[in-house]
Motif scaffolding. Structure first.
Motif, short mmCIF file in Angstrom:
data_model
loop_
_atom_site.label_atom_id
_atom_site.label_comp_id
_atom_site.label_asym_id
_atom_site.label_seq_id
_atom_site.Cartn_x
_atom_site.Cartn_y
_atom_site.Cartn_z
N ALA A 1 6.48 -1.93 -2.27
CA ALA A 1 5.56 -0.85 -2.64
C ALA A 1 5.89 0.43 -1.88
CB ALA A 1 4.12 -1.27 -2.40
N ASN A 2 6.29 0.28 -0.62
CA ASN A 2 6.65 1.45 0.19
C ASN A 2 7.94 2.11 -0.30
OD1 ASN A 2 4.41 1.24 1.84
ND2 ASN A 2 5.47 0.03 3.40
N GLN A 3 8.72 1.38 -1.09
CA GLN A 3 9.91 1.96 -1.71
C GLN A 3 9.56 2.68 -3.02
OE1 GLN A 3 13.57 -0.58 -1.72
NE2 GLN A 3 12.28 -2.06 -0.63
N ARG B 1 4.50 -5.34 0.37
CA ARG B 1 4.22 -4.03 0.97
C ARG B 1 5.51 -3.22 1.12
NH1 ARG B 1 0.73 -7.12 4.65
NH2 ARG B 1 -1.44 -6.80 4.08
N ALA B 2 6.59 -3.88 1.54
CA ALA B 2 7.87 -3.18 1.72
C ALA B 2 8.37 -2.62 0.40
CB ALA B 2 8.90 -4.14 2.33
N ASP C 1 -5.73 -2.14 -4.57
CA ASP C 1 -4.48 -2.83 -4.85
C ASP C 1 -4.82 -4.26 -5.24
OD1 ASP C 1 -2.86 -1.24 -2.02
OD2 ASP C 1 -3.16 -0.51 -4.05
N ASP D 1 -2.46 3.99 -6.43
CA ASP D 1 -1.57 4.99 -7.02
C ASP D 1 -2.17 5.44 -8.35
OD1 ASP D 1 0.44 6.44 -8.32
OD2 ASP D 1 2.05 5.12 -7.63
N LYS E 1 -0.30 -1.60 -7.44
CA LYS E 1 -0.71 -0.66 -6.41
C LYS E 1 -1.79 0.24 -7.01
CE LYS E 1 1.10 2.43 -2.83
NZ LYS E 1 2.30 3.13 -2.33
#
Length: 256
Positions: free
Chosen positions: A79-81, A76-77, A57, A115, A112
């Motif tokens: 990216a977590n979505q 991070r939040a 990342d 991914d 990211k």
């Protein structure tokens, strides 16, 4: 944790390397370049691509983007979505600004790289690389990025999400996010409320150094005396953070 992040300082001319060594920093990579600004910016992209292809990342951060708060929890939040590319808002190139209402700013931009869709997309979004921000945004438009809210705005208090809709690609349906300008500020910095700003990356009248310095002094966020070692840096009003926290932070000595 901050300790999980590496710092990569990419220097875009040979003169900056010895100057940084005097301050206790080492260029991870010195990119040969010309004096032409458009070519300067492109030199960090191959380095970024190598890190992303390793599954890292990557956060690109210009050295004039001040960290007034830790941005990593919000990144991070988001990216977590599901967002694989997370950008601050800019206005260049004009075609992206006119069509989408905002453009990806390469001065503060998260990938990211873990991914596989991001790895596949970057092979397309970064070619050709005549001028990184112009080409990256033009390629996003070509790959049919569609924003959930229709058209973006620069003044914003929320994160905006979009999707790359080009059919039949390894990166089809990759989500892209634009950060809230009120927290990741590029324009109108002289009126910033630094209590609520996370990243202050001032454009300041066409990127003129003395104007940026004047804005930082006015806001009370000028961190360094001219002769200071980076480890002595202390923001005057913001919470104290480790300097240049960055899976990989890219810091370029040229500002955008």
């Amino acid at each position: 944790a901050m300790a999980d992040w590496d710092v990569h300082v990419v220097c875009t001319d040979h003169q900056i390397a010895p100057e940084l060594r005097k301050l206790g920093w080492r260029c991870t990579y010195v990119a040969p370049t010309s004096r032409v600004a458009a070519k300067v910016y492109t030199k960090r992209i191959p380095y970024v691509l190598r890190l992303i292809n390793m599954g890292r990342d990557v956060l690109i951060c210009d050295v004039d983007a001040l960290w007034l708060k830790d941005p990593l929890p919000e990144l991070r939040a988001i990216a977590n979505q599901g967002a694989g590319i997370i950008a601050s808002r800019g206005v260049s190139p004009p075609i992206a600004f006119q069509r989408s209402g905002a453009a990806v700013c390469m001065g503060f931009l998260f990938f990211k790289g873990s991914d596989p869709r991001v790895q596949a997309a970057m092979k397309v979004l970064t070619k050709p690389m005549r001028e990184d921000q112009g080409d990256f945004n033009t390629n996003l438009l070509r790959e049919r990025v569609v924003w959930d809210e229709g058209k973006l705005t620069i003044p914003s208090n929320h994160t905006s999400f979009g999707t790359i809709t080009a059919p039949g690609k390894a990166y089809t349906a990759l989500r892209v996010a634009m950060l809230a300008h009120s927290r990741f500020m590029r324009y109108n910095c002289e009126n910033a409320d630094i209590r609520t700003v996370t990243i202050l990356h001032c454009h300041a009248g066409g990127k003129k150094q003395f104007l940026k310095h004047a804005v930082f002094v006015k806001l009370g966020v000028w961190w360094l005396n001219n002769s200071s070692h980076p480890s002595h840096a202390l923001p005057l009003r913001s919470e104290r953070l480790p300097l240049l926290p960055a899976t990989s932070v890219m810091a370029a000595d040229e500002q955008r």
